[in-house]
Design a protein around this motif. Sequence first.
Motif, short mmCIF file in Angstrom:
data_model
loop_
_atom_site.label_atom_id
_atom_site.label_comp_id
_atom_site.label_asym_id
_atom_site.label_seq_id
_atom_site.Cartn_x
_atom_site.Cartn_y
_atom_site.Cartn_z
N VAL A 126 40.09 44.24 28.05
CA VAL A 126 41.11 43.93 29.04
C VAL A 126 41.24 45.10 30.00
O VAL A 126 41.40 46.25 29.57
N GLU A 127 41.11 44.83 31.28
CA GLU A 127 41.23 45.88 32.28
C GLU A 127 42.05 45.38 33.46
O GLU A 127 41.96 44.21 33.85
N LYS A 128 42.83 46.28 34.04
CA LYS A 128 43.56 45.94 35.26
C LYS A 128 42.57 45.79 36.41
O LYS A 128 41.56 46.50 36.47
N VAL A 129 42.86 44.86 37.30
CA VAL A 129 41.99 44.63 38.46
C VAL A 129 41.83 45.91 39.26
O VAL A 129 40.72 46.27 39.69
N ALA A 130 42.92 46.63 39.44
CA ALA A 130 42.88 47.88 40.22
C ALA A 130 41.95 48.90 39.57
O ALA A 130 41.22 49.63 40.25
N ARG A 131 41.96 48.97 38.24
CA ARG A 131 41.10 49.92 37.53
C ARG A 131 39.63 49.52 37.62
O ARG A 131 38.75 50.37 37.77
N ILE A 132 39.36 48.22 37.54
CA ILE A 132 37.98 47.75 37.67
C ILE A 132 37.44 48.15 39.05
O ILE A 132 36.33 48.70 39.16
N LYS A 133 38.22 47.91 40.08
CA LYS A 133 37.78 48.25 41.44
C LYS A 133 37.61 49.77 41.59
O LYS A 133 36.72 50.23 42.29
N GLN A 134 38.48 50.52 40.91
CA GLN A 134 38.37 51.98 40.96
C GLN A 134 37.07 52.45 40.31
O GLN A 134 36.36 53.29 40.87
#
Length: 447
Positions: A166-174
């Motif tokens: 599970v990952e936050k969308v913002a973290r994936i993009k980062q």
Amino acid sequence: MTNEIVAIPGNRKLIVKSNYLVNAEYNLSPIEMKIIYLMAMQVKKGDEDFKTYRMRIRDFQDIVGVDSDALYVRMEEIVQRLMKRIVRVRHDNGDLDQFPFLARASHKNKKGIIELKFAPDLKPHLIDLKERFTSFYDYNVLSLKSTHSMRIYELLKQYEKIGYRVEKVARIKQMLGIETKYRSYNYFKKRVIEQAQKDLTNHCDISFVFSEIKEGRKVDSIKFVIKRQKKIEFFNNRHWNPDEEHQALVSQMIEMGITEKEAAAFVREYSKAELEEKIQYTKDRFKEGKIRNSGAYLKTLIIDEVEVVSPIEKELAESELEKKTKQEEIKRQREREKVLLEQFTAEYDAFRENLTNNLVENANEQDWKDFISYAKKNSYVRSRLFKNGEIDLKNKDTQFWFRVFIADERLPERDQDFIEWVAQQKGYYIQGDEGNFRITGKQRSLF
């Protein structure tokens, strides 16, 4: 000491990276990613330091599927760009390390060879790893065309034994180095997540399904459920034949002034979606009269990996902006309504208080008799006001309960009267009950 990288299609070699490097923040082109992979798979167990890795350009075409002549021309440029790439590694304590991928690079032009060496800062992430590492076979990533798909494969491979991530969308993009790109979540999902899902299913030893986790109406995180699948062996890109859709891209680029050899190389190296995006962007700019040489412009966009906003993304972004603006306006409107209703409530309460004062001041003997009768029947009020069967009419508690009684008996029901009072005195139509009201309209005139 120099190790020669020999590209052998179907050769299974293990790539091992620290989990910190797997989760690092960077964005490389597909060809740059594959250069790093080819170097990483030469690091062997027992190595104490990095070696200089030598790679023949004619062999590299088997990996990336680019014509060797085109690679000879472009390799110096590709390596020069890779030398400038920075990787950001975040540690558990919040510390952030930033360093380049390469310490040095040498292009032996006449021999068709490049020599590369990793930056020393990568040593704890690639050499002598005993814990917190992720390993995978080279064919899983070398067959992929999308950088994002390669990175998502690594991120999910790290959690393969757990079965989900599970990952936050913002973290994936980062982590993917695309914080400022794909502002529309739907476009990000289509171009990055769904494309990776398709690529991993077709080329890798794991696949995934995903679900969205929302905070309010916004997608905040993504849950990836990881599935193992039959291993798919690495294929030889040299003998890759484009399908009709890819051939159509080649034809479009030729029409725009790019040579057939260059167009074929671009189709092999870059994803279909990325090329379509840049072709359309170039056509739009040419149509608007902002460029003259569409072929040269398109070639620059592709080679320099210029990020463009596609018509679809632009439309989605504008749609989301419009939606967000509308939601913000609704929020502001509700805040204004809240302030108005609080003001109306305070004024109405003062108005009703004055009416109650007048009723108390002008109360007659019958009013008091009715109140005493009410008090005797209400057990709670009786226990508070009667002592030895008698009631003191001048007592503060008695005066309070008399006010409550006479207001309830003589004044209109509060909620409905408040609605009518607001319409008559303020010119607004409201609805609701028990203190929960909302404004539904406004009169054009109070008269």
